[in-house]
Write a protein that holds these residues in place. Structure first.
Motif, PDB file in Angstrom:
ATOM      1  N   LEU A   1     -69.179   5.413 -50.732  1.00  0.00           N
ATOM      2  CA  LEU A   1     -68.927   6.207 -49.530  1.00  0.00           C
ATOM      3  C   LEU A   1     -68.762   7.678 -49.878  1.00  0.00           C
ATOM      4  O   LEU A   1     -69.312   8.562 -49.210  1.00  0.00           O
ATOM      5  N   LEU A   2     -68.009   7.962 -50.942  1.00  0.00           N
ATOM      6  CA  LEU A   2     -67.787   9.357 -51.327  1.00  0.00           C
ATOM      7  C   LEU A   2     -69.076  10.023 -51.781  1.00  0.00           C
ATOM      8  O   LEU A   2     -69.299  11.212 -51.529  1.00  0.00           O
ATOM      9  N   LYS A   3     -69.946   9.266 -52.447  1.00  0.00           N
ATOM     10  CA  LYS A   3     -71.229   9.826 -52.875  1.00  0.00           C
ATOM     11  C   LYS A   3     -72.110  10.159 -51.676  1.00  0.00           C
ATOM     12  O   LYS A   3     -72.839  11.157 -51.690  1.00  0.00           O
ATOM     13  N   LEU A   4     -72.050   9.352 -50.635  1.00  0.00           N
ATOM     14  CA  LEU A   4     -72.807   9.645 -49.422  1.00  0.00           C
ATOM     15  C   LEU A   4     -72.295  10.920 -48.767  1.00  0.00           C
ATOM     16  O   LEU A   4     -73.073  11.783 -48.348  1.00  0.00           O
ATOM     17  N   ILE A   5     -70.975  11.053 -48.679  1.00  0.00           N
ATOM     18  CA  ILE A   5     -70.391  12.233 -48.039  1.00  0.00           C
ATOM     19  C   ILE A   5     -70.622  13.476 -48.887  1.00  0.00           C
ATOM     20  O   ILE A   5     -70.849  14.571 -48.363  1.00  0.00           O
ATOM     21  N   SER A   6     -70.588  13.310 -50.227  1.00  0.00           N
ATOM     22  CA  SER A   6     -70.807  14.447 -51.130  1.00  0.00           C
ATOM     23  C   SER A   6     -72.266  14.878 -51.172  1.00  0.00           C
ATOM     24  O   SER A   6     -72.574  15.969 -51.654  1.00  0.00           O
ATOM     25  N   GLY A   7     -73.172  14.035 -50.708  1.00  0.00           N
ATOM     26  CA  GLY A   7     -74.585  14.353 -50.774  1.00  0.00           C
ATOM     27  C   GLY A   7     -75.237  13.990 -52.087  1.00  0.00           C
ATOM     28  O   GLY A   7     -76.393  14.341 -52.340  1.00  0.00           O
ATOM     29  N   ILE A   8     -74.508  13.265 -52.948  1.00  0.00           N
ATOM     30  CA  ILE A   8     -75.066  12.853 -54.228  1.00  0.00           C
ATOM     31  C   ILE A   8     -76.161  11.809 -54.029  1.00  0.00           C
ATOM     32  O   ILE A   8     -77.146  11.767 -54.761  1.00  0.00           O
ATOM     33  N   THR A   9     -75.979  10.960 -53.022  1.00  0.00           N
ATOM     34  CA  THR A   9     -76.992   9.956 -52.693  1.00  0.00           C
ATOM     35  C   THR A   9     -77.152   9.906 -51.183  1.00  0.00           C
ATOM     36  O   THR A   9     -76.295  10.407 -50.433  1.00  0.00           O
ATOM     37  N   LYS A  10     -78.267   9.338 -50.740  1.00  0.00           N
ATOM     38  CA  LYS A  10     -78.563   9.269 -49.314  1.00  0.00           C
ATOM     39  C   LYS A  10     -78.335   7.857 -48.787  1.00  0.00           C
ATOM     40  O   LYS A  10     -78.523   6.868 -49.507  1.00  0.00           O
ATOM     41  N   ALA A  11     -77.950   7.788 -47.531  1.00  0.00           N
ATOM     42  CA  ALA A  11     -77.731   6.489 -46.896  1.00  0.00           C
ATOM     43  C   ALA A  11     -79.063   5.776 -46.689  1.00  0.00           C
ATOM     44  O   ALA A  11     -80.069   6.394 -46.336  1.00  0.00           O
ATOM     45  N   THR A  12     -79.074   4.470 -46.911  1.00  0.00           N
ATOM     46  CA  THR A  12     -80.259   3.661 -46.636  1.00  0.00           C
ATOM     47  C   THR A  12     -80.463   3.496 -45.141  1.00  0.00           C
ATOM     48  O   THR A  12     -81.599   3.457 -44.654  1.00  0.00           O
ATOM     49  N   GLU A  13     -79.373   3.413 -44.411  1.00  0.00           N
ATOM     50  CA  GLU A  13     -79.433   3.315 -42.960  1.00  0.00           C
ATOM     51  C   GLU A  13     -78.265   4.078 -42.369  1.00  0.00           C
ATOM     52  O   GLU A  13     -77.271   4.363 -43.052  1.00  0.00           O
ATOM     53  N   GLY A  14     -78.364   4.437 -41.110  1.00  0.00           N
ATOM     54  CA  GLY A  14     -77.310   5.205 -40.459  1.00  0.00           C
ATOM     55  C   GLY A  14     -77.365   6.670 -40.855  1.00  0.00           C
ATOM     56  O   GLY A  14     -78.331   7.153 -41.455  1.00  0.00           O
ATOM     57  N   SER A  15     -76.285   7.392 -40.537  1.00  0.00           N
ATOM     58  CA  SER A  15     -76.254   8.827 -40.820  1.00  0.00           C
ATOM     59  C   SER A  15     -74.874   9.257 -41.291  1.00  0.00           C
ATOM     60  O   SER A  15     -73.855   8.654 -40.936  1.00  0.00           O
ATOM     61  N   VAL A  16     -74.863  10.308 -42.108  1.00  0.00           N
ATOM     62  CA  VAL A  16     -73.633  10.936 -42.574  1.00  0.00           C
ATOM     63  C   VAL A  16     -73.775  12.431 -42.337  1.00  0.00           C
ATOM     64  O   VAL A  16     -74.655  13.080 -42.920  1.00  0.00           O
ATOM     65  N   THR A  17     -72.952  12.984 -41.462  1.00  0.00           N
ATOM     66  CA  THR A  17     -73.011  14.402 -41.116  1.00  0.00           C
ATOM     67  C   THR A  17     -71.747  15.093 -41.602  1.00  0.00           C
ATOM     68  O   THR A  17     -70.636  14.646 -41.290  1.00  0.00           O
ATOM     69  N   VAL A  18     -71.932  16.167 -42.363  1.00  0.00           N
ATOM     70  CA  VAL A  18     -70.798  16.907 -42.928  1.00  0.00           C
ATOM     71  C   VAL A  18     -70.923  18.365 -42.513  1.00  0.00           C
ATOM     72  O   VAL A  18     -71.976  18.990 -42.697  1.00  0.00           O
TER      73      VAL A  18
END
Length: 403
Positions: free
Chosen positions: A64-81
């Motif tokens: 979860l933290l890697k998705l929020i940090s932008g280190i990796t991308k979500a396979t599905e859904g979205s993460v907006t920071v």
């Protein structure tokens, strides 16, 4: 500041590394297994929030933290920071171990959008906070884990991000530097920064965070106030031992776990005159009575209790085995009922709300094993009648003026 909508992250698992290449060139259609490290996660984190994330190992916290940090991308859904992010994830992540500490400062500052001149201005305060001295010009590969932590924390907090993400980074620090980090985190909170904090240290999570999310096996189990979510986490962490008990839980019942040879029936606290209640005075006698029933005979049972402030700060833990006058109890008869009483001649707590947990552990194998651990078994309040001191503990003081 952070909006996570139906986010999921899938990884492909291969039994052999060569299978990845075979599949990539199209020689075989599928040689991998799909593994969802995270799925169906919804979170909304406001500006200025200190938000905790807890869960057992492998629950999906770091993903979860890697998705929020932008280190990796979500396979599905979205993460907006919204805003700049600085993160301390795996120890040494974002560092080039062949570079010197100084070069890594410039590298990390550049990744945050700072120019070389701006990084030069930040360097002295980073070196001072990290306490590296001349080691700043040595390769990071020569650093101890503590030195890497100090540099990572100093860089992450000196670039003045809008969002600070910390993943178990304080676990390897010594006590003095940990206190230094906590002070800086408190400064970030005071300045309205958003903090995302992952830790297995529940006392720190209770102290720092206003809201907590619980992950388990890649799923979001609960979000809410720390006292509610952390109780669910304890039940998950001990789910192999958590048992439904026929003992009454009382008004303040919370998670329980253990093997069950002895079971607490009730827990009561009373004052110097033996009167039970929920409000007591500072520096008065205090006792905790734990009524029990023996379900199965057992040797070497140890009873204990732990005191906490309402925010989860651990104040004291005591039992009758690790004591000036150690005692060992054995129970040979199933159905036996009785009480264990812990007497405190002078309870030095200052006004506030507190709770206690009670436990019974076995020392049969040399390592304490839970028989019945009752978390947050009772709550009580210390009255405002003592108002000439501040804090948690009352001290007896004498004052002298020498001129």
């Amino acid at each position: 500041m952070i909006e996570v909508v139906n986010a999921g992250k899938q990884y492909r698992l291969y039994d052999r590394p060569v299978y990845r290449a075979i599949e990539a060139v199209g020689l075989r259609r599928k040689l991998h297994r799909e593994f969802w490290a995270l799925r169906n996660v919804y979170l909304s984190i406001d500006q200025g929030a200190c938000f905790g994330v807890v869960g057992r190992n492998g629950a999906g916290k770091s993903t979860l933290l890697k998705l929020i940090s932008g280190i990796t991308k979500a396979t599905e859904g979205s993460v907006t920071v919204h805003g700049s992010v600085s993160s301390i994830l795996e120890l040494g992540a974002g560092f080039h171990h062949g570079f010197t500490g100084r070069d890594n400062v410039f590298l990390n500052c550049a990744l945050q959008g700072y120019t070389r001149q701006e990084a030069e201005r930040l360097l002295p305060q980073i070196v001072e906070f990290a306490e590296l001295g001349d080691f700043i010009d040595q390769q990071v590969r020569t650093y101890s884990t503590g030195m890497v932590l100090r540099l990572a924390f100093a860089v992450a907090t000196s670039v003045n991000p809008d969002i600070l993400i910390i993943d178990e980074a304080l676990a390897v620090g010594d006590e003095r530097f940990r206190a230094k980090c906590m002070q800086r985190i408190q400064e970030f909170k005071s300045n309205g920064k958003t903090i995302l904090f992952v830790s297995h240290d529940l006392a720190t999570v209770r102290h720092l965070c206003s809201h907590v999310a619980l992950l388990n096996e890649g799923q979001l189990v609960a979000t809410g106030r720390p006292e509610e979510v952390l109780d669910q986490y304890l039940e998950l962490a001990h789910k192999d031992q958590v048992r439904e008990t026929d003992a009454p839980r009382g008004a303040f019942g919370r998670p329980r776990w253990g093997s069950g040879e002895i079971q607490f029936e009730t827990v009561a606290v009373s004052s110097v005159d033996g009167v039970a209640g929920s409000v007591f005075d500072t520096n008065r006698a205090f006792s905790v009575q734990m009524d029990y029933v023996v379900k199965t005979p057992i040797e070497d049972a140890v009873f204990g209790c732990q005191f906490y402030r309402s925010d989860g700060t651990y104040l004291n833990g005591s039992n009758h085995f690790w004591h000036d006058q150690p005692q060992s109890f054995s129970f040979q008869q199933a159905g036996e009922q009785g009480s264990v009483i812990c007497q405190i001649p002078c309870l030095p707590l200052l006004p506030g709300d507190y709770y206690l947990s009670v436990c019974c552990y076995s020392l049969r194998d040399g390592v304490p094993q839970a028989i019945d651990h009752w978390e947050r078994a009772h709550e009580f309040t210390i009255s405002e009648r003592v108002s000439d001191q501040h804090g948690v503990i009352a001290f007896e003081t004498n004052w002298t003026l020498n001129r």
